[in-house]
Design a protein around this motif. Structure first.
Motif, mmCIF file in Angstrom:
data_model
loop_
_atom_site.group_PDB
_atom_site.id
_atom_site.type_symbol
_atom_site.label_atom_id
_atom_site.label_comp_id
_atom_site.label_asym_id
_atom_site.label_seq_id
_atom_site.Cartn_x
_atom_site.Cartn_y
_atom_site.Cartn_z
ATOM 1 N N GLU A 1 0.836 -1.207 0.000
ATOM 2 C CA GLU A 1 0.000 0.000 0.000
ATOM 3 C C GLU A 1 0.868 1.252 0.000
ATOM 4 O OE1 GLU A 1 -2.470 -0.401 3.399
ATOM 5 O OE2 GLU A 1 -3.866 -1.804 2.427
ATOM 6 N N ALA A 2 1.926 1.253 0.799
ATOM 7 C CA ALA A 2 2.814 2.419 0.845
ATOM 8 C C ALA A 2 3.529 2.617 -0.488
ATOM 9 C CB ALA A 2 3.838 2.251 1.964
ATOM 10 N N ARG B 1 2.006 7.268 -6.980
ATOM 11 C CA ARG B 1 0.987 8.149 -7.563
ATOM 12 C C ARG B 1 0.898 9.520 -6.892
ATOM 13 N NH1 ARG B 1 -3.126 7.897 -3.863
ATOM 14 N NH2 ARG B 1 -3.290 5.957 -2.661
ATOM 15 N N THR B 2 1.900 9.873 -6.093
ATOM 16 C CA THR B 2 1.847 11.153 -5.401
ATOM 17 C C THR B 2 3.077 11.991 -5.706
ATOM 18 O OG1 THR B 2 2.799 10.097 -3.431
ATOM 19 C CG2 THR B 2 0.406 10.342 -3.498
ATOM 20 N N ASP B 3 3.031 13.238 -5.268
ATOM 21 C CA ASP B 3 4.141 14.168 -5.452
ATOM 22 C C ASP B 3 4.352 14.959 -4.169
ATOM 23 O OD1 ASP B 3 4.971 13.972 -8.311
ATOM 24 O OD2 ASP B 3 2.873 14.480 -8.669
ATOM 25 N N ASP C 1 6.123 11.451 2.356
ATOM 26 C CA ASP C 1 5.486 10.673 3.408
ATOM 27 C C ASP C 1 5.358 9.205 3.000
ATOM 28 O OD1 ASP C 1 5.204 12.904 5.010
ATOM 29 O OD2 ASP C 1 3.142 13.314 4.382
ATOM 30 N N ALA C 2 4.959 8.972 1.752
ATOM 31 C CA ALA C 2 4.798 7.599 1.269
ATOM 32 C C ALA C 2 6.135 6.889 1.177
ATOM 33 C CB ALA C 2 4.096 7.599 -0.084
ATOM 34 N N ASP C 3 7.172 7.609 0.751
ATOM 35 C CA ASP C 3 8.498 7.019 0.649
ATOM 36 C C ASP C 3 8.990 6.556 2.015
ATOM 37 O OD1 ASP C 3 10.930 6.545 -1.078
ATOM 38 O OD2 ASP C 3 11.793 7.852 0.440
ATOM 39 N N PRO D 1 10.633 3.324 -8.953
ATOM 40 C CA PRO D 1 10.339 2.306 -7.953
ATOM 41 C C PRO D 1 11.381 1.202 -7.869
ATOM 42 C CG PRO D 1 9.125 1.787 -9.935
ATOM 43 C CD PRO D 1 9.935 3.064 -10.228
ATOM 44 N N ARG D 2 12.456 1.266 -8.676
ATOM 45 C CA ARG D 2 13.454 0.201 -8.654
ATOM 46 C C ARG D 2 13.937 -0.041 -7.237
ATOM 47 N NH1 ARG D 2 18.032 2.159 -12.421
ATOM 48 N NH2 ARG D 2 17.476 4.086 -11.327
#
Length: 221
Positions: A123-124, A130-132, A138-140, A185-186
């Motif tokens: 999920e993260a 899909r965010t910037d 925060d997602a990273d 995403p690698r």
């Protein structure tokens, strides 16, 4: 709230301990604003001066961040981030700490991750794709935290997550220098796949490869 009034004979130190309990238990999550001063004063039964003294102590420890005009936010679940920040922000030392921890956490996650832990990583990572801007950052950080949690080692988890505020700041600086946050995403997708397969060697290798790419500037983290 679960907070109880403070005995009059205790005050500041006890307020610090009560607030710390809310944070370490996760009732006040990292990144979220804690209740406003009037609400805390009423719940704890203390004066404004006593409360502010406790808040300043937790800010110094690195657990809270007081933003003038905006409130007080949880910065970390322990005092370790504050201790790390006071120790200095040498990039080489930070990279060495990551190199020591991340492959080990990835290996343990592949060996121990529950379906729920794997889902949190996925999920993260999906949110990261899909965010910037601030949401991307925060997602990273959430990807790294979810992998650490999946390791099943609470001591390593606490030590590693103490590095996350500094990791977020380094990634932010790189993103600003490059003009935008990269979504590459690698490493992350490879790592998730290895954890799903239970391949500990592949998971550790993926974490090491991600660190090498970050050092070479091919990816932010």
């Amino acid at each position: 709230m679960s907070l109880q009034p403070i005995p009059r004979s205790s005050l500041s130190d006890h307020v610090v301990e009560r607030l710390r309990e809310e944070i370490t238990a996760g009732r006040w999550p990292v990144g979220e604003r804690i209740p406003a001063e009037p609400e805390l004063m009423a719940a704890l039964g203390v004066a404004r001066g006593t409360l502010r003294e406790a808040l300043r102590a937790l800010q110094y420890s690195g657990m809270l961040e007081i933003r003038r005009g905006d409130g007080t936010f949880v910065r970390a679940r322990s005092e370790l981030p504050g201790a790390i920040a006071r120790a200095g922000s040498d990039v080489a030392h930070f990279a060495e700490a990551r190199a020591a921890l991340e492959p080990a956490l990835a290996r343990l996650a592949a060996e121990r991750a529950t379906p729920e832990a794997i889902e949190r990583i996925a999920e993260a990572l999906e949110r990261r794709s899909r965010t910037d801007g601030e949401e991307w950052l925060d997602a990273d950080v959430a990807v790294h935290e979810a992998v650490a949690a999946a390791s099943g080692n609470p001591i390593l988890f606490e030590v590693y997550t103490a590095l996350l505020p500094q990791l977020r700041e380094y990634v932010r600086r790189d993103a600003q220098r490059d003009g935008s946050a990269r979504r590459d995403p690698r490493g992350h997708e490879e790592l998730l796949d290895a954890i799903r397969r239970g391949d500990a060697d592949a998971a550790a290798a993926s974490a090491r490869g991600n660190l090498e790419r970050a050092a070479e500037g091919d990816a932010l983290d």
